[in-house]
Every structure is written in C-alpha cells, then in structure tokens.
Design a protein around this motif. Sequence first.
Motif, mmCIF file in Angstrom:
data_model
loop_
_atom_site.group_PDB
_atom_site.id
_atom_site.type_symbol
_atom_site.label_atom_id
_atom_site.label_comp_id
_atom_site.label_asym_id
_atom_site.label_seq_id
_atom_site.Cartn_x
_atom_site.Cartn_y
_atom_site.Cartn_z
ATOM 1 N N ALA A 1 0.837 -1.213 0.000
ATOM 2 C CA ALA A 1 0.000 0.000 0.000
ATOM 3 C C ALA A 1 0.868 1.257 0.000
ATOM 4 O O ALA A 1 0.538 2.254 -0.666
ATOM 5 C CB ALA A 1 -0.931 -0.001 1.211
ATOM 6 N N VAL A 2 1.986 1.217 0.711
ATOM 7 C CA VAL A 2 2.865 2.382 0.735
ATOM 8 C C VAL A 2 3.463 2.631 -0.647
ATOM 9 O O VAL A 2 3.541 3.761 -1.131
ATOM 10 C CB VAL A 2 3.996 2.197 1.781
ATOM 11 N N ARG B 1 2.217 1.621 -3.532
ATOM 12 C CA ARG B 1 1.206 1.859 -4.567
ATOM 13 C C ARG B 1 0.788 3.331 -4.611
ATOM 14 O O ARG B 1 0.304 3.811 -5.623
ATOM 15 C CB ARG B 1 -0.016 0.951 -4.320
ATOM 16 N N ASP B 2 1.057 4.030 -3.533
ATOM 17 C CA ASP B 2 0.786 5.466 -3.509
ATOM 18 C C ASP B 2 1.928 6.173 -4.251
ATOM 19 O O ASP B 2 2.890 6.639 -3.652
ATOM 20 C CB ASP B 2 0.701 5.934 -2.051
ATOM 21 N N GLY C 1 3.736 9.268 -3.297
ATOM 22 C CA GLY C 1 4.584 9.188 -2.108
ATOM 23 C C GLY C 1 5.932 8.540 -2.382
ATOM 24 O O GLY C 1 6.793 8.490 -1.495
ATOM 25 N N VAL D 1 0.581 11.836 -10.324
ATOM 26 C CA VAL D 1 -0.331 10.793 -10.796
ATOM 27 C C VAL D 1 -1.273 11.400 -11.830
ATOM 28 O O VAL D 1 -1.977 12.376 -11.544
ATOM 29 C CB VAL D 1 -1.124 10.195 -9.625
ATOM 30 N N GLU E 1 -5.137 6.266 -13.435
ATOM 31 C CA GLU E 1 -4.978 5.007 -12.700
ATOM 32 C C GLU E 1 -3.641 4.337 -13.047
ATOM 33 O O GLU E 1 -2.994 3.762 -12.197
ATOM 34 C CB GLU E 1 -6.167 4.108 -13.057
ATOM 35 N N SER F 1 1.611 8.126 -14.981
ATOM 36 C CA SER F 1 2.148 9.099 -14.034
ATOM 37 C C SER F 1 3.363 9.784 -14.667
ATOM 38 O O SER F 1 3.956 9.271 -15.607
ATOM 39 C CB SER F 1 2.565 8.397 -12.726
#
Lengths: 260, 392
Positions: free
Chosen positions: A111-112, A114-115, A118, A131, A134, A137
Amino acid sequence: MTDDPRDVQGNAGPEVEGAGEASEPSTGAHMPTMERSVMGTLGVALMGAGLRSARPIQKIVLGSVGAGLAAMAATGRNPLANALKIRQSADGDTLVSDAVTIGRPAAELYAVWRDLAGLPRLMTHLERVEVLSETRSRWTVKAPTGDVSWEAEITADVPGERLAWSSLPGEGIENSGEVLFRPAPGDRGTELIVRLRYRPPGGTTGAVIARIAGEEPAQQLRDDLMRFKREQEFGSEPTTEGQSSGREPATSSSPKAGQA
Amino acid sequence: MKAIIWQGVNKVGVENVPDPALLLPTDAIIKVTSTAICGSDLHLLDGVIPSMEKGDILGHEFMGEVVEVGRDVKKLSVGDRVVVPFNLACGVCDPCRRGLFSACDNSNPNHRMAEALYGAVSGGGLFGYSHMYGGYAGGQAQYVRVPFADVGPHKIESGLRDEQVLFLTDIFPTGYQAAENCSIVPGRDVVAVFGAGPVGQFAARSAQMLGAAHVIVIDRVQGRLAMAEAAGCQTINYEQDDVLVALREATGGRGPDHVIDAVGMEAHGHGPGALVDTAKQKLKLSFDRITALRWAILSCGKGGTVSMPGVYGGLIDKLPMGAAFAKGLTFKMGQTHTHRHIAPLLGRIEAGEIDPSFVITHRASLDQAPELYKTFRDKHDGCVKVVLNPWA
Ligand SMILES: [Zn+2]
Ligand SMILES: [Zn+2]
C-alpha cells in the motif's frame, strides 16, 4: 566472506527465483580501448587521491578502488562493471536490484508503494511523481544538467505481490522497474525485492564514474531500502546528528552540570 | 560537561564539550556515575579501528542515573539507576527478536560504511566505537545520550554498588557468552582460556559457574595469572612453558574439551580482497595475536568448541583448518548479545555467586584517564581494569 553469491560466477543471473523477469545475462567482460584508457587514468588518479588523503577510511577506500580500476584497465578483460557490481543486460541497460526483509505484512508495504505520489519519500533519487490516471504518471529526477522527467505506465499491479512500471517510449531516461512482495519464511514478515533497469547517460563509463562518486542507483537503492525498513520496523532512522562531541564548542554555562 | 575525547592516534584527552541532548523521542539522557576503560578501547587508541574522527567521545562501559527521557520512552523514568549495554539494538528487527541483539539490523546509521569495510552486512551500532559502528558518542563523560532507551538500559533496583554491576555493560556478559557458547558438560568438561585480561577473567569464572570440571588460564602477565589462580584456575605462562605440551599434560593428552580465545586479533577493520594490501603491514604487528587462535585450534580436544569472544576484523592467514577438521571442532564467535545476559547475570550477582568488582585494579577521575589509558595499554602497575568516576 562473499556477500553476494552472484560474484562467484562473476555474472548477474536472476537474483530471485520464481517471480518477475527472465534471466538477464551480464555483458561482463569486454571493454573498448577508449574506456580502458579512461579507466586506467581514473584508477591511477584515485589511488593518488587515496594515498594523499589524511582520513584513513578514505585512504583505504579510494586507494583500493583506484587499484582495482587500474588493474582492470591493464588487463582490459574484466571491466569494473563486475568489480563494482555494475550489471548490464545484453542490450546495454544497467540493471540494479536489491532486497530487504521487513517485519511487516506484505499488504501494508504494498500500500505504501502503490501510492505513487509518495514514492519520492522512498526512492530518494526521485524529485516528484505526479499521478495522471490510474496507470499513468509523470516522474521527475534531479540531474546535474537540470530536471529530467518522463511519463511512466504501470505495467503490472497485483496487490500485495507485485508492482511494475515502465517509461513510455521516447521519454527522458529510458527505465523500468518492479517491486516484489513475498512472505518471508516463518514469522519474519515480507521480503521486498526491487529491480530497476535504465540506460545511463554515458554508457558503462558513466555508470562507473557515477558509482565511484557515490551517486549510483545501486547504492541509493540499498540506502533507500534500509531507510524504508527502519521506518516500517522502528518508526524512524537512527541518528547521531546533533550529538555532543569535541568538535562543537562547549557552552559556557552547562545547564546539566548544575544538577551535579 | 567533561568527556574523554579521541584526539588522534595515541592521543586521548579530557575536554569540555556540550551536554548531550535528546535527538529522537526514544532517547534518554543519563548522568554517568561510573564508567570503565575496555581492552577494545586500546584498538581505538592505537588507531587500528578505522573511521574514528577527532573530537569523538570514547567509552562503551557505563552506568548512571536517568535525568531526561524522550516522549516515547515508556520503561524508564527520571531518577532510575541503570546499566547500559555497550551495543545498541532496536528491539524489533528479526535479529533482535531472536535475541541476537548485537546483530541488530536497524541501530547503525552508518551501515554502509561498515559494509564497505567488512565486505559483508554489518551488525548494530556501538557506543563510542568509531563511525563504522554508528559514530555514537560514548559514555566516558559526565552525561551520555542513550538511544533505544526502552531496549538497552536495565534498571538496578537492589542496593548493589556501581562496581558490582558496572561490568554487566560488557566484559561480564562477553566472558559469560564465551563460556556459554562452549556448551559445557558440568563436572566433566575441561575449559582452557587464552588471555587473562578482563574478558578472560570473566570467561574463566563463568566456565566455573557453568560447571566446568577444571579451568586453565593462559597468559604471560603474572598479575593477571594470579587473579585467575585466586579463583581456583590452573594457569600457564606461555613465555615460560610450551603451551601445547602443558595443555596436553594438564588434560591427560586429550586437550581441553573447549578453548576460549579471549585475546582476539587487533581488529584492523579491513575488509576482504581489496583491503588486504593495506592490512598486511599491520598483520605483522598482530602476529602473536593470531597465534592465540592458532594455539586454541591446535590444543582443543576432539569434538570440542573454539569459542571466540576476542574481536576479529578481517582476513586471517594460515589458520590450521586441517587440525580443526580432523578433530571435528565447532567454532562459535561474535559480538556479545549483551541485552539478553544482563538480567540472568544480575541475578547471579544478587545471589552472591560472583562479585564482578574483583577485576578492578585502578580507580580514577576523568582527568586521570588519559594517563590510565597508557598504564592499561602497557599493563603497568598490575593494571587489569580501570574504573572512572566522572564526578571525582
Ligand atoms: Zn568493551
Ligand atoms: Zn534490532
């Protein structure tokens, strides 16, 4: 004391079984004449710098790296690429990979990562990631010549297991990467494997010089992964910044000495 | 505050430096009531450990009183009296959770430097012991910052004197771990200890506590041997005797069941391969120290253990691996996992099984420390162990 089993064969096989890309043979051993002379000069210069250095650690590190370069330039057979663990694919891409085990569940670590916005916090060479959608980027890195930016696309996304991306053709530095999340045996958390592939400006020599200057992605990646592990496991990086030493002038009135 | 400062090779001085401050919410500040000079500090003094910088505060054996705690510190409060392990550990990584505290993944901010020098993944940080081990300021000072304050410091709640508990920070657990690594069969096994310095003394007494039938201590300094004899150990002076013959005679030709090398090589800190050339000159200097390990291997009995609390830093030439293989020896080594030994060993002190203050030969103030570094280095004046009072 070989820290890396890949060294035994002197080439870069697939470092991790069972996931991701196929084997990438290293080009290993043929250095053009031009590169050889550059290498030799650089090696001798570094040895000299090492010998002149007053700091013992620099003396040892510069001296031995320099000696290594000079020796390899002399033989011309086994380029620094191997000695410095710079690995290349057959078509000249530089490959960088590393791994770390972190005592946290794969889903949380994934999860970290996939952001995407960040990511610059995890991978310090990144300046920013915007971003766009979906899967699209825009990534920016700081370079000595100014910011370099490219558009990237997510090419694989298996939550909790794998995240892969690639730059779009004709954009900035051609590069791609993937992060694998694997449960570690026992209760040790998650094995995190990061593989990066890019085409460095300046070819092999550019990669070697960057490595010696300490700005090569392999070292950055190792540092980034250790910092990520420490944040995830302990909550912060250990530090000695700001501690007392004989290098700082003593304050005239010592507050704690009063408590004596 | 006053602190002992590394000022360059063979230069140690007392300086006034700024008081330490909390740098992370998990830190504590301790007012040091007692600190000691360790044998491994001598490797810093003579410059064989790389990555010292002028101005570094020395010292990794210290205890004292908590005077300040960070907001995330839960187990310590101001006023607590604590001993502090010489190595730093985060308490949450995989090695820490397995009790391998000295191999902590997370406590060395300069892990990359250690990896470059050793050519392999490094262990955790150490107080006052060079930048490759983290560059943490040491405890030969009036105050010290203690990171990971909920993990390392251990409260002393009984009325034991500083001198009875101070060595729980390093040399007692180090000697104990060396003996524990031998898996001594009580009443049967004979243990030989090479080196009768502070760690050798504690290794010998720990072997006795763990039930060794007989303990033999080897050194060349008469005062150190006398200290071991006072504990009931047999001693061999290797300058007067052929060690290997004497050990065969002492063990009916079998050799000691386990041998502890409490000498170690001078920790050159050179990594493999490329750094060897630089190290070669120095290897000549440390030739007799390698001999201790060689003797340990050659003398050890069949199926025995060679336990190595002594510090090794790099590559070693001409190790008698044939003898080790023929006898089926086990090698056990590594930095002390101090954290896990403190509570059980404190229990033994409280039970009166051992009073660690036996090893102290010199007591001094911080101002006298530079001189005592030399006394200790030269083994003058019967010096085995120096304790410093930062407030004297
Ligand atoms: Zn020590
Ligand atoms: Zn740890």
